[in-house]
Enzyme design. Sequence first.
Site, PDB file in Angstrom:
ATOM      1  N   THR A 186       0.869  -1.189   0.000  1.00  0.00           N
ATOM      2  CA  THR A 186       0.000   0.000   0.000  1.00  0.00           C
ATOM      3  C   THR A 186       0.898   1.229   0.000  1.00  0.00           C
ATOM      4  O   THR A 186       2.094   1.133   0.270  1.00  0.00           O
ATOM      5  CB  THR A 186      -0.900   0.037   1.237  1.00  0.00           C
ATOM      6  OG1 THR A 186      -0.061   0.057   2.384  1.00  0.00           O
ATOM      7  CG2 THR A 186      -1.807  -1.177   1.294  1.00  0.00           C
ATOM      8  N   GLU A 329      -5.875  -3.852  -0.429  1.00  0.00           N
ATOM      9  CA  GLU A 329      -6.215  -4.930   0.513  1.00  0.00           C
ATOM     10  C   GLU A 329      -7.385  -5.793   0.036  1.00  0.00           C
ATOM     11  O   GLU A 329      -7.677  -6.830   0.611  1.00  0.00           O
ATOM     12  CB  GLU A 329      -6.600  -4.336   1.876  1.00  0.00           C
ATOM     13  CG  GLU A 329      -5.456  -3.762   2.687  1.00  0.00           C
ATOM     14  CD  GLU A 329      -5.144  -2.307   2.333  1.00  0.00           C
ATOM     15  OE1 GLU A 329      -5.518  -1.869   1.227  1.00  0.00           O
ATOM     16  OE2 GLU A 329      -4.517  -1.626   3.157  1.00  0.00           O
ATOM     17  N   LYS A 439     -13.030  18.778   9.492  1.00  0.00           N
ATOM     18  CA  LYS A 439     -13.813  18.958  10.720  1.00  0.00           C
ATOM     19  C   LYS A 439     -13.961  20.437  10.986  1.00  0.00           C
ATOM     20  O   LYS A 439     -12.976  21.129  11.230  1.00  0.00           O
ATOM     21  CB  LYS A 439     -13.126  18.267  11.899  1.00  0.00           C
ATOM     22  CG  LYS A 439     -13.327  16.775  11.872  1.00  0.00           C
ATOM     23  CD  LYS A 439     -12.043  16.021  12.109  1.00  0.00           C
ATOM     24  CE  LYS A 439     -12.095  14.657  11.448  1.00  0.00           C
ATOM     25  NZ  LYS A 439     -10.957  14.391  10.577  1.00  0.00           N
ATOM     26  N   TRP A 444     -18.758  17.806  10.269  1.00  0.00           N
ATOM     27  CA  TRP A 444     -17.785  17.487   9.243  1.00  0.00           C
ATOM     28  C   TRP A 444     -18.253  17.929   7.872  1.00  0.00           C
ATOM     29  O   TRP A 444     -19.449  18.063   7.616  1.00  0.00           O
ATOM     30  CB  TRP A 444     -17.401  16.010   9.257  1.00  0.00           C
ATOM     31  CG  TRP A 444     -18.545  15.057   9.247  1.00  0.00           C
ATOM     32  CD1 TRP A 444     -19.055  14.381  10.316  1.00  0.00           C
ATOM     33  CD2 TRP A 444     -19.334  14.677   8.116  1.00  0.00           C
ATOM     34  NE1 TRP A 444     -20.106  13.611   9.911  1.00  0.00           N
ATOM     35  CE2 TRP A 444     -20.304  13.764   8.579  1.00  0.00           C
ATOM     36  CE3 TRP A 444     -19.301  15.005   6.764  1.00  0.00           C
ATOM     37  CZ2 TRP A 444     -21.235  13.189   7.730  1.00  0.00           C
ATOM     38  CZ3 TRP A 444     -20.240  14.436   5.916  1.00  0.00           C
ATOM     39  CH2 TRP A 444     -21.188  13.538   6.407  1.00  0.00           C
TER      40      TRP A 444
HETATM   41  P1  ADP Z   1      -3.735   4.261  -1.497  1.00  0.00           P
HETATM   42  O1  ADP Z   1      -4.703   5.250  -2.088  1.00  0.00           O
HETATM   43  O2  ADP Z   1      -3.720   4.287  -0.012  1.00  0.00           O
HETATM   44  O3  ADP Z   1      -2.443   4.272  -2.186  1.00  0.00           O
HETATM   45  P2  ADP Z   1      -5.380   2.154  -2.571  1.00  0.00           P
HETATM   46  O4  ADP Z   1      -5.176   2.346  -4.024  1.00  0.00           O
HETATM   47  O5  ADP Z   1      -5.530   0.788  -2.058  1.00  0.00           O
HETATM   48  O6  ADP Z   1      -4.216   2.789  -1.791  1.00  0.00           O
HETATM   49  O7  ADP Z   1      -6.588   3.081  -2.168  1.00  0.00           O
HETATM   50  C1  ADP Z   1      -7.744   2.642  -1.545  1.00  0.00           C
HETATM   51  C2  ADP Z   1      -8.622   3.821  -1.250  1.00  0.00           C
HETATM   52  O8  ADP Z   1      -8.908   4.552  -2.444  1.00  0.00           O
HETATM   53  C3  ADP Z   1      -9.969   3.450  -0.696  1.00  0.00           C
HETATM   54  O9  ADP Z   1      -9.911   3.199   0.690  1.00  0.00           O
HETATM   55  C4  ADP Z   1     -10.803   4.690  -1.030  1.00  0.00           C
HETATM   56  O10 ADP Z   1     -10.610   5.717  -0.082  1.00  0.00           O
HETATM   57  C5  ADP Z   1     -10.202   5.144  -2.337  1.00  0.00           C
HETATM   58  N1  ADP Z   1     -11.039   4.679  -3.452  1.00  0.00           N
HETATM   59  C6  ADP Z   1     -10.840   3.612  -4.220  1.00  0.00           C
HETATM   60  N2  ADP Z   1     -11.793   3.497  -5.151  1.00  0.00           N
HETATM   61  C7  ADP Z   1     -12.645   4.533  -4.975  1.00  0.00           C
HETATM   62  C8  ADP Z   1     -13.843   4.975  -5.612  1.00  0.00           C
HETATM   63  N3  ADP Z   1     -14.370   4.336  -6.648  1.00  0.00           N
HETATM   64  N4  ADP Z   1     -14.448   6.089  -5.125  1.00  0.00           N
HETATM   65  C9  ADP Z   1     -13.916   6.755  -4.080  1.00  0.00           C
HETATM   66  N5  ADP Z   1     -12.799   6.397  -3.446  1.00  0.00           N
HETATM   67  C10 ADP Z   1     -12.169   5.292  -3.879  1.00  0.00           C
END
Ligand code: ADP
Length: 537
Positions: A186, A329, A439, A444
Amino acid sequence: MDGLMQPRPLTTAHILERAERLYAHKEVVTAGGERLTYAGVAANVRRLATALDTLEVPEGARVATFASNSRRHLELYLGVPATKRVLHSINIRLSAEHLEYIVGHAEDDVVFVDRGLLPRIWPSARRLPGVRYWVVLPDGTDTPLPDDARVLDYDSLVSGAEPFAGSFEEAFTLADENLASGLCYTSGTTGPPKGVLYSHRSTVLHCLGTLAAGLIGLCESDVVLPIVPMFHANAWGLPYGAMMAGASLVLPGASADPAHLLGLMAAERVTVAGAVPTVWTSLAPGLRDHDLSATRFLLGGGSAVPPALSETYRAAIGVPITHSWGMTEISPVGAIGGTRTQHRALAEDEQVSVRAAQGQPLPLVNVRIVDVETGRELPRDGEAVGELQVAGPWVAGGYFRVDAAASFTADGWLRTGDLATLGPDGYLRLVDRMKDLIKSGGEWISSVELEAAIASHPDVVEVAVIGRPDPRWMERPVAYVVQRPGGTATADELLAHITPMVAKWWLPDEFVFRTALPKTGTGKLAKSELREAQRIA
Ligand code: ADP
């Protein structure tokens, strides 16, 4: 009493051997015009398998890729796990510090690297003594090669190896289906990057999820273009899904140039493509200049797709951008947006609102929302906002070699760090990431909703809203805006535009106009950088 069905293992080797047997004639196209059939890809994988044996890469060892989307990268996606090694795809935009941490933490045995990307990784090589070989993937560039015995050429390695003649799948036992097949870290915006270790079983089940009709529904007649990089959470499962379904694959290489991507979509008659919203934004101005009539489904994920962007696509090519919600994940796809039969009779603006939701969980994925303070489950009424938690056979149950108990609940669900509502019909709607929520005065403000409102102004190309520390309110929203070339919107005009859409106290204190916004390694808006810049200023 147990059932009497065959206890056959779920293994990614099946994806390879199915494509080899059933879809041998279907093609993988890589930018630059190279085309190879699945038969050709499988033949290379069979040679790669023995080449990995010759290099004495043990079973279970991590084999890393540092590469763009290409046919050779696909061969590694297939050959590494089919031979019970673990494919570790590395984000090519990481800082040297994160890169070295990840390669060291994963204990990568061999790294396969695009020739053109060597300058980004080779300076780290001397600090990564555990890597025994650096195998260079030809990519059309003539970047100089280091004079070092550990550096090998992929094509020579593969063409010089004998093909493995047996069945990879038959070499797996039921116990093996839980063997690790892939590893992705991640982004590490909070603390060091954490490794998510996929199994064969989780990967195959996720792959079938991408084939579920009515959701993504990959099928044999599709031509699939993963613009999302193969190092970003398995390119959202599109490469494996396409091969399982027998669809053709178009792999765009290293260039994110909009004309290049739109040109590929038109020339290859792409039906399904996936990318983060910032990429879809960059392609939008050229939509009407290309024949995109083959397109049937566009996936947008990684961050919220502004409804105005999706509607721009629907107006120009008749296909909206459908939300794909997921996380590294979750392999990564957890939910897919879009409408169902019950929505067809709704007014147009109500359908736009349904399409703005992250949508329905894939089969086998369970979601719930809980009160952040008490941990109690909240009602599925479309109103209550809580932390989204996920469980399912392709959801991580832990992280590689770190104790991350705080990421999971006592009953084993993954805490996503996202705030969401769930509707009575199961529709998931993300409110914001917990860390992006603003916030203000004990209440929020959703940065996502504010961004969607601002992005609906015709002059706005990109917008990021962050909270600015405020002595009275704790935080107040500030909007960073990029306008289209020739755009003339002023802060007052933008305020007037969004006033009917959001509560008065949500209105940003300031609009900051920029020519570009910072992006993360996966192309998402880097709000943390904006916050940091604000803190220093
Ligand atoms: P990071 O962004 O931490 O590098 P990830 O690619 O695994 O890692 O990101 C996951 C996060 O991306 C999710 O928890 C969510 O906040 C956001 N996300 C993923 N897909 C969507 C979506 N379709 N709409 C809004 N947010 C999204």
